[in-house]
Enzyme design. Structure first.
Site, PDB file in Angstrom:
ATOM      1  N   HIS A 139       1.942   2.265  -2.535  1.00 32.83           N
ATOM      2  CA  HIS A 139       1.089   2.980  -1.579  1.00 32.83           C
ATOM      3  C   HIS A 139       1.059   4.464  -1.934  1.00 32.83           C
ATOM      4  O   HIS A 139       1.937   5.199  -1.501  1.00 32.83           O
ATOM      5  CB  HIS A 139       1.677   2.897  -0.173  1.00 32.83           C
ATOM      6  CG  HIS A 139       1.808   1.518   0.372  1.00 32.83           C
ATOM      7  ND1 HIS A 139       0.830   0.914   1.108  1.00 32.83           N
ATOM      8  CD2 HIS A 139       2.818   0.636   0.309  1.00 32.83           C
ATOM      9  CE1 HIS A 139       1.221  -0.276   1.480  1.00 32.83           C
ATOM     10  NE2 HIS A 139       2.425  -0.480   1.008  1.00 32.83           N
ATOM     11  N   SER A 178      -0.260  -9.519   3.666  1.00 35.96           N
ATOM     12  CA  SER A 178      -1.398 -10.193   3.021  1.00 35.96           C
ATOM     13  C   SER A 178      -1.753 -11.516   3.698  1.00 35.96           C
ATOM     14  O   SER A 178      -2.922 -11.894   3.740  1.00 35.96           O
ATOM     15  CB  SER A 178      -1.133 -10.398   1.532  1.00 35.96           C
ATOM     16  OG  SER A 178       0.038 -11.150   1.333  1.00 35.96           O
ATOM     17  N   GLU A 237      -1.074   6.389  -0.671  1.00 37.06           N
ATOM     18  CA  GLU A 237      -1.544   7.006   0.589  1.00 37.06           C
ATOM     19  C   GLU A 237      -0.384   7.363   1.509  1.00 37.06           C
ATOM     20  O   GLU A 237      -0.490   8.275   2.315  1.00 37.06           O
ATOM     21  CB  GLU A 237      -2.566   6.094   1.300  1.00 37.06           C
ATOM     22  CG  GLU A 237      -2.030   4.856   2.005  1.00 37.06           C
ATOM     23  CD  GLU A 237      -1.642   3.713   1.076  1.00 37.06           C
ATOM     24  OE1 GLU A 237      -1.669   3.886  -0.164  1.00 37.06           O
ATOM     25  OE2 GLU A 237      -1.280   2.645   1.588  1.00 37.06           O
ATOM     26  N   ARG A 269       4.683 -11.833  -4.949  1.00 37.72           N
ATOM     27  CA  ARG A 269       4.965 -11.136  -3.683  1.00 37.72           C
ATOM     28  C   ARG A 269       6.441 -10.769  -3.569  1.00 37.72           C
ATOM     29  O   ARG A 269       7.304 -11.485  -4.069  1.00 37.72           O
ATOM     30  CB  ARG A 269       4.617 -12.021  -2.485  1.00 37.72           C
ATOM     31  CG  ARG A 269       3.147 -12.182  -2.249  1.00 37.72           C
ATOM     32  CD  ARG A 269       2.891 -13.048  -1.030  1.00 37.72           C
ATOM     33  NE  ARG A 269       3.090 -12.352   0.222  1.00 37.72           N
ATOM     34  CZ  ARG A 269       3.418 -12.963   1.358  1.00 37.72           C
ATOM     35  NH1 ARG A 269       3.625 -14.252   1.409  1.00 37.72           N
ATOM     36  NH2 ARG A 269       3.574 -12.245   2.458  1.00 37.72           N
ATOM     37  N   GLY A 329      -0.234  -3.942   4.054  1.00 37.67           N
ATOM     38  CA  GLY A 329       0.034  -4.546   5.360  1.00 37.67           C
ATOM     39  C   GLY A 329       0.706  -5.874   5.092  1.00 37.67           C
ATOM     40  O   GLY A 329       1.649  -5.943   4.314  1.00 37.67           O
ATOM     41  N   ILE A 372       6.805  -0.796  -0.678  1.00 36.18           N
ATOM     42  CA  ILE A 372       7.378  -1.446   0.519  1.00 36.18           C
ATOM     43  C   ILE A 372       7.169  -2.948   0.393  1.00 36.18           C
ATOM     44  O   ILE A 372       6.030  -3.423   0.432  1.00 36.18           O
ATOM     45  CB  ILE A 372       6.692  -0.946   1.806  1.00 36.18           C
ATOM     46  CG1 ILE A 372       6.795   0.574   1.932  1.00 36.18           C
ATOM     47  CG2 ILE A 372       7.314  -1.624   3.034  1.00 36.18           C
ATOM     48  CD1 ILE A 372       5.934   1.156   3.026  1.00 36.18           C
ATOM     49  N   ARG A 373       8.256  -3.683   0.211  1.00 42.20           N
ATOM     50  CA  ARG A 373       8.151  -5.129  -0.038  1.00 42.20           C
ATOM     51  C   ARG A 373       6.968  -5.404  -0.967  1.00 42.20           C
ATOM     52  O   ARG A 373       6.096  -6.249  -0.704  1.00 42.20           O
ATOM     53  CB  ARG A 373       8.023  -5.911   1.267  1.00 42.20           C
ATOM     54  CG  ARG A 373       9.275  -5.819   2.143  1.00 42.20           C
ATOM     55  CD  ARG A 373       9.230  -6.712   3.363  1.00 42.20           C
ATOM     56  NE  ARG A 373       8.014  -6.545   4.131  1.00 42.20           N
ATOM     57  CZ  ARG A 373       7.781  -5.496   4.930  1.00 42.20           C
ATOM     58  NH1 ARG A 373       8.691  -4.536   5.068  1.00 42.20           N
ATOM     59  NH2 ARG A 373       6.666  -5.416   5.591  1.00 42.20           N
ATOM     60  N   CYS A 389      -1.001  -2.711  -2.505  1.00 41.21           N
ATOM     61  CA  CYS A 389       0.055  -3.606  -2.034  1.00 41.21           C
ATOM     62  C   CYS A 389      -0.512  -4.921  -1.486  1.00 41.21           C
ATOM     63  O   CYS A 389      -1.006  -5.732  -2.265  1.00 41.21           O
ATOM     64  CB  CYS A 389       0.944  -2.857  -1.047  1.00 41.21           C
ATOM     65  SG  CYS A 389       2.572  -3.607  -0.931  1.00 41.21           S
TER      66      CYS A 389
END
Ligand code: GLN
Length: 191
Positions: free
Chosen positions: A175, A50, A177, A109, A48, A138-139, A80
């Site tokens: 991720h 952080s 998931e 990051r 998400g 993702i980023r 992440c």
């Protein structure tokens, strides 16, 4: 005895973690309040944002109790943003960024920059999976300066560290998931 899994459900992609556990026939408890922690034996901290999750951990009065449970040995896995929250040192954070800071590692990051801010790769994981697992970045962060108790579980072909473990703490920069793979969840449940 089945261990009870909690998923931090303040912000981010917690639903996808519930979905993967459901595929494995494992129920989980959403963690939003300090009293939820009393019911769980292990915790997943999702991806998400952080900085947002860090702020919500403070306002929900969860930051310190989660830190204490982890220090007492509760298995925890951060994907992440969750991994960034678990790292003791963060590069590229915002001023005053709150984090749990339980693992002796640095999270850099948004390590892949704008051009490559999202990509999919198959990641070979030491110990955790026999075949490379599909992983979505993702980023995503990368991990640096692992302490002496940290075991590196996966690197990208350019050697950057994307998964690691320190005793009861597991971090992945990506991720699994979101790629629908259950392998790492199985590994975490057995750890
Ligand atoms: N870049 C986000 C952060 O720093 C992490 C992105 C993610 O969880 N997919 O929190």
């Amino acid at each position: 005895m089945e261990k009870v899994v909690g998923i931090l459900a303040l912000q981010g992609d917690f639903k996808e973690h519930f979905d993967i556990l459901a595929k494995l026939g494992v129920g989980a408890i959403p963690v939003r309040l300090p009293e939820d922690l009393a019911q769980i034996d292990r915790l997943i901290i999702p991806g998400g944002e952080s900085t947002t999750i860090g702020k919500l951990l403070v306002t929900s009065k969860l930051l310190q109790p989660i830190r204490e449970r982890i220090l007492a040995g509760m298995p925890v896995w951060g994907t992440c943003a969750g991994a960034i929250l678990l790292a003791r040192r963060v590069i590229g954070g915002i001023r005053g960024q709150m984090h749990i800071g339980a693992m002796d590692i640095t999270a850099r990051r948004n390590a892949f920059g704008r051009q490559l801010d999202s990509f999919e790769a198959n990641v070979a994981m030491k110990k955790a999976a026999e075949t490379p697992i599909p992983a979505i970045f993702i980023r995503a962060p990368v991990f640096e300066r692992p302490g002496k108790d940290v075991e590196i579980l996966a690197r990208l072909p350019d050697e950057r560290i994307v998964a690691a473990r320190q005793k009861n703490i597991l971090v992945t920069a990506f991720h699994p998931e979101l790629a629908g793979s259950t392998q790492l969840h199985r590994y975490f449940l057995n750890s």
